[in-house]
Design a protein around this motif. Structure first.
Motif, PDB file in Angstrom:
ATOM      1  N   THR A   7     -34.258 -60.502   6.715  1.00 28.90           N
ATOM      2  CA  THR A   7     -33.630 -59.892   7.885  1.00 28.90           C
ATOM      3  C   THR A   7     -33.802 -58.392   7.825  1.00 28.90           C
ATOM      4  N   GLY A   9     -31.547 -56.154   9.228  1.00 29.73           N
ATOM      5  CA  GLY A   9     -30.247 -55.518   9.033  1.00 29.73           C
ATOM      6  C   GLY A   9     -29.534 -56.080   7.825  1.00 29.73           C
ATOM      7  N   ASP A  15     -27.664 -56.802  12.737  1.00 33.71           N
ATOM      8  CA  ASP A  15     -28.839 -57.229  13.501  1.00 33.71           C
ATOM      9  C   ASP A  15     -28.560 -57.217  14.996  1.00 33.71           C
ATOM     10  N   ILE A  74     -36.585 -58.614  14.054  1.00 37.44           N
ATOM     11  CA  ILE A  74     -35.357 -59.414  14.064  1.00 37.44           C
ATOM     12  C   ILE A  74     -35.527 -60.638  14.960  1.00 37.44           C
TER      13      ILE A  74
END
Length: 115
Positions: A7, A9, A15, A74
């Motif tokens: 990911t 974030g 995210d 993302i």
């Protein structure tokens, strides 16, 4: 706490905020470009290079390219996590898309600062 390395974030909330911020940046950039094209009756190479020769436009374009990178990174992780259950296939697809996003960003950087 489990941390997912793929990911962008630190968490789902992070995210979410990154996706929304990058979407706003991309939307404002698109609106600016469309309004510029509509407002410029005679679009020539000199006008176009004059626009992208300004420092503020280079920064804004780099910000939009970075927003595209974050949004795509993302987004592809979320889509592949939901729809591709084979972990090897998901990893390969995510790697390919991630490399393409980084290449787009780098090409945009070199083209932008070469003006």
């Amino acid at each position: 706490m489990v941390k997912v390395a793929s990911t962008f974030g630190r968490s789902g909330t992070h995210d979410y905020v990154l996706l929304r911020a990058s979407a706003v940046i991309l939307a404002t950039y698109l609106l600016f470009l469309v309004s510029f094209l509509v407002a410029t009756p005679n679009l020539t190479f000199e006008v176009w290079t004059g626009l992208f020769g300004n420092l503020w436009m280079k920064v804004y374009t780099l910000l939009a390219l970075t927003g595209l990178l974050v949004h795509g990174w993302i987004g592809i992780w979320q889509v592949l996590t939901d729809y591709v259950k084979n972990s090897l296939g998901r990893g390969v697809l995510q790697f390919i898309v991630s490399v393409a996003l980084i290449v787009y960003w780098l090409v945009g950087l070199f083209v932008l600062w070469g003006v």
